[in-house]
Design a protein around this motif. Structure first.
Motif, PDB file in Angstrom:
ATOM      1  N   VAL A   1       1.148  -1.374   0.039  1.00  6.73           N
ATOM      2  CA  VAL A   1      -0.053  -0.163   0.012  1.00  6.73           C
ATOM      3  C   VAL A   1       0.775   1.324   0.023  1.00  6.73           C
ATOM      4  O   VAL A   1       0.177   2.428   0.253  1.00  6.73           O
ATOM      5  N   LEU A   2       2.383   0.943  -0.620  1.00  6.99           N
ATOM      6  CA  LEU A   2       3.490   2.415  -0.165  1.00  6.99           C
ATOM      7  C   LEU A   2       3.208   2.485  -1.156  1.00  6.99           C
ATOM      8  O   LEU A   2       4.302   3.648  -1.597  1.00  6.99           O
ATOM      9  N   ALA A   3       2.489   3.166  -2.998  1.00  5.36           N
ATOM     10  CA  ALA A   3       2.562   3.396  -4.009  1.00  5.36           C
ATOM     11  C   ALA A   3       3.111   4.980  -3.727  1.00  5.36           C
ATOM     12  O   ALA A   3       2.880   5.379  -3.237  1.00  5.36           O
ATOM     13  N   PHE A   4       4.463   5.115  -4.382  1.00 10.38           N
ATOM     14  CA  PHE A   4       4.759   5.771  -4.693  1.00 10.38           C
ATOM     15  C   PHE A   4       5.316   6.698  -3.969  1.00 10.38           C
ATOM     16  O   PHE A   4       6.687   7.293  -4.040  1.00 10.38           O
ATOM     17  N   GLY A   5       4.566   6.802  -3.352  1.00 13.20           N
ATOM     18  CA  GLY A   5       5.996   7.827  -1.206  1.00 13.20           C
ATOM     19  C   GLY A   5       5.390   7.499  -0.197  1.00 13.20           C
ATOM     20  O   GLY A   5       5.485   6.723   0.024  1.00 13.20           O
ATOM     21  N   THR A   6       5.350   7.825   0.613  1.00 13.03           N
ATOM     22  CA  THR A   6       5.177   7.798   2.271  1.00 13.03           C
ATOM     23  C   THR A   6       3.903   7.736   1.821  1.00 13.03           C
ATOM     24  O   THR A   6       2.622   8.499   2.232  1.00 13.03           O
ATOM     25  N   VAL A   7       3.354   6.510   2.616  1.00 12.01           N
ATOM     26  CA  VAL A   7       1.562   5.690   2.698  1.00 12.01           C
ATOM     27  C   VAL A   7       1.737   5.559   4.449  1.00 12.01           C
ATOM     28  O   VAL A   7       2.658   4.942   4.642  1.00 12.01           O
ATOM     29  N   LEU A   8       0.746   6.434   5.231  1.00  6.61           N
ATOM     30  CA  LEU A   8       1.136   6.091   6.922  1.00  6.61           C
ATOM     31  C   LEU A   8      -0.722   5.530   6.474  1.00  6.61           C
ATOM     32  O   LEU A   8      -1.497   5.596   6.073  1.00  6.61           O
ATOM     33  N   ALA A   9      -0.428   4.393   7.924  1.00  6.17           N
ATOM     34  CA  ALA A   9      -1.780   4.037   8.707  1.00  6.17           C
ATOM     35  C   ALA A   9      -2.197   4.186  10.151  1.00  6.17           C
ATOM     36  O   ALA A   9      -1.086   3.737  10.760  1.00  6.17           O
TER      37      ALA A   9
ATOM     38  N   ASN B   1       4.059  -4.621   9.104  1.00  8.15           N
ATOM     39  CA  ASN B   1       3.607  -4.518  10.425  1.00  8.15           C
ATOM     40  C   ASN B   1       1.966  -5.176  11.211  1.00  8.15           C
ATOM     41  O   ASN B   1       1.171  -5.098  10.680  1.00  8.15           O
ATOM     42  N   VAL B   2       2.003  -6.233  11.826  1.00  8.50           N
ATOM     43  CA  VAL B   2       1.199  -6.793  11.833  1.00  8.50           C
ATOM     44  C   VAL B   2       0.768  -6.298  13.471  1.00  8.50           C
ATOM     45  O   VAL B   2       2.214  -7.101  14.871  1.00  8.50           O
ATOM     46  N   SER B   3      -0.283  -6.030  14.284  1.00  7.92           N
ATOM     47  CA  SER B   3      -0.573  -5.630  14.951  1.00  7.92           C
ATOM     48  C   SER B   3      -1.800  -6.211  15.653  1.00  7.92           C
ATOM     49  O   SER B   3      -2.853  -6.379  15.354  1.00  7.92           O
ATOM     50  N   LEU B   4      -2.337  -5.477  16.942  1.00  8.50           N
ATOM     51  CA  LEU B   4      -3.519  -5.444  17.570  1.00  8.50           C
ATOM     52  C   LEU B   4      -3.748  -4.589  18.118  1.00  8.50           C
ATOM     53  O   LEU B   4      -2.523  -4.029  19.229  1.00  8.50           O
TER      54      LEU B   4
ATOM     55  N   GLY C   1      -4.418 -17.502  13.270  1.00  6.78           N
ATOM     56  CA  GLY C   1      -6.273 -17.389  14.712  1.00  6.78           C
ATOM     57  C   GLY C   1      -6.241 -16.286  15.189  1.00  6.78           C
ATOM     58  O   GLY C   1      -7.914 -15.599  15.428  1.00  6.78           O
ATOM     59  N   VAL C   2      -5.738 -15.446  15.690  1.00 10.28           N
ATOM     60  CA  VAL C   2      -5.820 -13.637  16.037  1.00 10.28           C
ATOM     61  C   VAL C   2      -6.671 -13.483  14.781  1.00 10.28           C
ATOM     62  O   VAL C   2      -7.493 -12.737  15.559  1.00 10.28           O
ATOM     63  N   SER C   3      -6.047 -13.240  13.467  1.00 11.30           N
ATOM     64  CA  SER C   3      -7.074 -12.173  12.600  1.00 11.30           C
ATOM     65  C   SER C   3      -7.951 -12.606  12.940  1.00 11.30           C
ATOM     66  O   SER C   3      -9.036 -12.021  12.118  1.00 11.30           O
ATOM     67  N   LYS C   4      -8.569 -13.799  12.733  1.00 10.73           N
ATOM     68  CA  LYS C   4     -10.361 -13.799  12.574  1.00 10.73           C
ATOM     69  C   LYS C   4     -11.183 -13.845  14.192  1.00 10.73           C
ATOM     70  O   LYS C   4     -12.366 -14.128  13.918  1.00 10.73           O
ATOM     71  N   GLU C   5      -9.794 -14.550  14.924  1.00 10.22           N
ATOM     72  CA  GLU C   5     -10.524 -13.818  15.928  1.00 10.22           C
ATOM     73  C   GLU C   5     -10.945 -12.059  16.741  1.00 10.22           C
ATOM     74  O   GLU C   5     -12.064 -12.184  17.769  1.00 10.22           O
ATOM     75  N   LEU C   6      -9.771 -11.670  16.266  1.00 15.14           N
ATOM     76  CA  LEU C   6     -10.376 -10.118  16.704  1.00 15.14           C
ATOM     77  C   LEU C   6     -10.091  -9.607  15.857  1.00 15.14           C
ATOM     78  O   LEU C   6      -8.879  -8.938  15.237  1.00 15.14           O
ATOM     79  N   PRO C   7     -11.090  -9.342  14.601  1.00 15.60           N
ATOM     80  CA  PRO C   7     -10.878  -8.890  12.407  1.00 15.60           C
ATOM     81  C   PRO C   7     -11.274  -7.225  13.218  1.00 15.60           C
ATOM     82  O   PRO C   7     -10.494  -6.968  12.598  1.00 15.60           O
ATOM     83  N   GLU C   8     -11.626  -7.265  13.786  1.00 17.42           N
ATOM     84  CA  GLU C   8     -11.427  -5.486  14.298  1.00 17.42           C
ATOM     85  C   GLU C   8     -10.381  -4.452  14.665  1.00 17.42           C
ATOM     86  O   GLU C   8      -9.856  -3.581  14.272  1.00 17.42           O
ATOM     87  N   GLU C   9      -9.699  -5.502  15.676  1.00 19.85           N
ATOM     88  CA  GLU C   9      -8.744  -5.056  16.577  1.00 19.85           C
ATOM     89  C   GLU C   9      -7.153  -5.909  15.590  1.00 19.85           C
ATOM     90  O   GLU C   9      -6.131  -4.943  16.430  1.00 19.85           O
ATOM     91  N   PHE C  10      -7.285  -6.643  14.418  1.00 19.68           N
ATOM     92  CA  PHE C  10      -6.409  -7.205  13.793  1.00 19.68           C
ATOM     93  C   PHE C  10      -5.617  -6.623  12.547  1.00 19.68           C
ATOM     94  O   PHE C  10      -6.671  -5.604  11.820  1.00 19.68           O
ATOM     95  N   HIS C  11      -4.415  -5.595  12.894  1.00 13.77           N
ATOM     96  CA  HIS C  11      -4.081  -4.500  11.296  1.00 13.77           C
ATOM     97  C   HIS C  11      -2.960  -4.983  10.768  1.00 13.77           C
ATOM     98  O   HIS C  11      -2.024  -5.502  11.634  1.00 13.77           O
ATOM     99  N   SER C  12      -2.502  -5.693   9.419  1.00 13.20           N
ATOM    100  CA  SER C  12      -1.455  -5.945   8.578  1.00 13.20           C
ATOM    101  C   SER C  12      -1.465  -4.858   7.501  1.00 13.20           C
ATOM    102  O   SER C  12      -1.698  -4.993   7.344  1.00 13.20           O
ATOM    103  N   THR C  13      -0.138  -4.420   7.731  1.00 17.50           N
ATOM    104  CA  THR C  13       0.278  -2.520   6.896  1.00 17.50           C
ATOM    105  C   THR C  13       1.519  -3.356   6.171  1.00 17.50           C
ATOM    106  O   THR C  13       2.281  -3.407   7.216  1.00 17.50           O
ATOM    107  N   GLY C  14       1.231  -2.789   4.955  1.00 13.01           N
ATOM    108  CA  GLY C  14       2.770  -3.293   4.446  1.00 13.01           C
ATOM    109  C   GLY C  14       4.035  -1.961   4.627  1.00 13.01           C
ATOM    110  O   GLY C  14       3.017  -0.716   4.724  1.00 13.01           O
TER     111      GLY C  14
END
Length: 555
Positions: free
Chosen positions: A13-21, A526-529, A289-302
């Motif tokens: 998701v970092l197309a071309f320049g700096t992308v922050l999430a 980056n994988v986080s909760l 498992g965590v991504s399915k258990e806590l879908p709203e709290e799980f984040h994976s960002t390029g």
């Protein structure tokens, strides 16, 4: 920047320049009392650092753990906002000459140190001179990041002894003039990096200032109020900070737990508001498992970061390029991301990751990494035999792979060792080390193979490519190649982006294909909760995280 945490790359998701999430959920789980009012939430953020920062001296910092804490305690001339744009920090505004060589930073009148002293242009001159001074001990690993400044490299190498000839000047208390040796489009954003932070001049003569909370004077949103080795770091809101009215957290509590399983358990038990990279980790085998258990709290960002194994080119048997190539070719990267790290990462065959700008698109799109080498068991065996013959080996010396304490790094190290055993018939021992010891071991070239990771300090291929130049403070491989150095020097001076790309491509070919200084493994995410009521956390394109504007919504 040296990376501590194991991350996984799922999206580009970092197309071309700096992308922050933003790391907070868009949905609020606020609960109300019967009378319709919300329960006030104490503004204390609880996170975990899976390794203890070695120092809080901005001149000596070089890792993501330290970066996370330094961001709370210091502020540079500029900051990066949640969209990746440069915004004012200590500098209220700035002027750039038409030729792109002269920057004048106008410092805000209300910028103060935590003891009430004014932050002045002289504080920046003092700090930057300290980074560049060849007498500074230990030597700052990032001194080369100031080489964009006229005379900085020459002063750092002892070729210039008069600092007044370096392009850093305090015109008055609130005006800092910086003269570059070449136009550098990303220089403004680079001044948000920790090596460019100001340092209070009271540090002179106090060797312990960066490890003692009682003598540490900072200029950021928080101050260090507790550091219990191996247990906890605490920072508290700095009432002297110029933008204190926009700082909602009263405190950030950081536990120091190296176990990903313990961190995840603490998050589930409500003891942490945030878990995972870049400071800690979610155990790789629990990510699905965590991504399915806590879908709203799980984040994976390029993010723009690369995981790799580094060879000590000065240590037996890896002084031989063919042996290095054999070890790199013997790794099955797709098997690693599918069966070990389990996060859908992208196998890496180059060093510059996706998300870094090139000429008109991402560098990795313009310069493909598929041509440098291929995984090939037969070719790996052949190269190993040839390399051993060249060195006169009948058997290889005992080989050890080191990694910093982490369950995820351990699993990957064991998998890599098994592949080397299966493909090459070579036994490789694995050894974990505490983060500070691990960094020192690498810096001293006291290893053979080491786990490593590098994240971008700014959005340009140079942040990955220049670390392998001869004598660079972050070059922990012992590698030295004049041809490589010359290409990086040409890229630094070249204003034509197409030609610059060509220089980088040639240099990366030398690094990966010809000399195989490193064995790339995968590109990170980056994988986080994040708890639903935690808002305002930002993650930049490199994976660096900023908690200073975070806050907790009422429950």
């Amino acid at each position: 920047m040296k990376r501590k945490s194991l991350l996984v790359l799922l999206t580009l998701v970092l197309a071309f320049g700096t992308v922050l999430a933003a790391c907070g959920s868009d949905n609020s789980n606020d609960s109300s009392q019967g009378d319709g009012s919300s329960t006030p939430t104490e503004q204390v953020l609880r996170i975990n650092l899976s390794a203890e920062p070695p120092t809080f001296d901005p001149a000596l910092a070089q890792d993501s753990q330290t970066n996370t804490v330094l961001k709370t305690m210091y502020e540079g001339l500029v900051r990066m906002d949640s969209e990746g744009n440069v915004i004012s920090g200590v500098a209220e505004d700035w002027e750039i000459s038409e030729d792109g060589l002269i920057y004048k930073f106008n410092l805000r009148d209300d910028a103060k140190w935590s003891n009430g002293d004014a932050v002045t242009a002289n504080d920046f001159v003092f700090a930057w001179k300290r980074v560049l001074d060849p007498a500074t001990s230990p030597a700052p690993p990032y001194s080369y990041q100031l080489y964009y400044i006229s005379g900085a490299e020459e002063y750092n190498k002892g070729e210039l002894t008069d600092f007044s000839k370096v392009g850093i000047e305090a015109e008055d208390e609130h005006t800092l003039k910086v003269t570059l040796k070449n136009p550098t489009p990303y220089f403004l954003g680079l001044t948000s990096f920790y090596t460019y932070y100001p340092v209070h001049q009271s540090v002179v003569g106090n060797d312990k200032w960066a490890t003692n909370k009682d003598s540490m004077i900072t200029n950021g949103a928080f101050t260090l109020t507790q550091w219990t080795t191996g247990q906890k770091i605490e920072v508290t809101k700095n009432e002297q900070y110029w933008d204190k009215d926009n700082i909602k957290l009263s405190k950030i509590d950081m536990s120091l737990t190296p176990s990903g399983a313990t961190e995840l358990s603490s998050y589930r038990g409500g003891e942490l508001d945030y878990a995972g990279a870049p400071n800690g980790e979610i155990p790789t085998d629990q990510i699905p498992g965590v991504s399915k258990e806590l879908p709203e709290e799980f984040h994976s960002t390029g993010i723009a970061s690369t995981y790799y194994y580094m060879f000590n080119t000065t240590a037996e048997p890896f002084q031989n390029a063919k042996i290095r190539k054999a070890f790199a070719m013997a790794l099955n990267r797709q098997s690693i991301v599918d069966n070990v790290t389990l996060g859908g990462q992208i196998p890496a065959y180059g060093f510059v990751p996706p998300g870094i700008k090139g000429e008109s698109a991402q560098f990795r799109e313009e310069v493909k990494d598929t041509g440098y080498f291929q995984e090939n068991a037969d070719e790996a065996k052949k190269l190993l035999e040839e390399g051993m013959k060249e060195e006169g080996y009948t058997t290889l010396p005992k080989i050890t792979l080191i990694y910093n304490s982490s369950e995820a790094h351990q699993k990957l190290a064991v998998a890599a060792a098994n592949m080397w055993k299966t493909v090459l018939g070579v036994e490789v021992a694995t050894q974990n080390q505490e983060w500070g010891v691990f960094l020192e071991t690498r810096n001293n070239l006291n290893y053979q193979i080491s786990r490593a990771g590098w994240s971008a300090d700014y959005n340009d291929p140079m942040t990955f490519m220049d670390i392998w130049t001869t004598g660079n403070g972050n070059n922990d491989s012992g590698y030295a190649n004049p041809e490589y150095d010359a290409l990086i020097k040409k890229a630094a001076e070249e204003r034509d982006l197409a030609k610059r790309n060509e220089y980088f491509a040639q240099a990366e070919k030398i690094l990966i294909q010809d000399d195989m200084v490193i064995a790339p493994v995968y590109y990170y995410t980056n994988v986080s909760l994040t708890k639903p009521n935690l808002k305002g956390v930002s993650l930049d394109f490199s994976g660096a995280i900023d908690f200073t504007r975070a806050y907790l919504e009422n429950k």
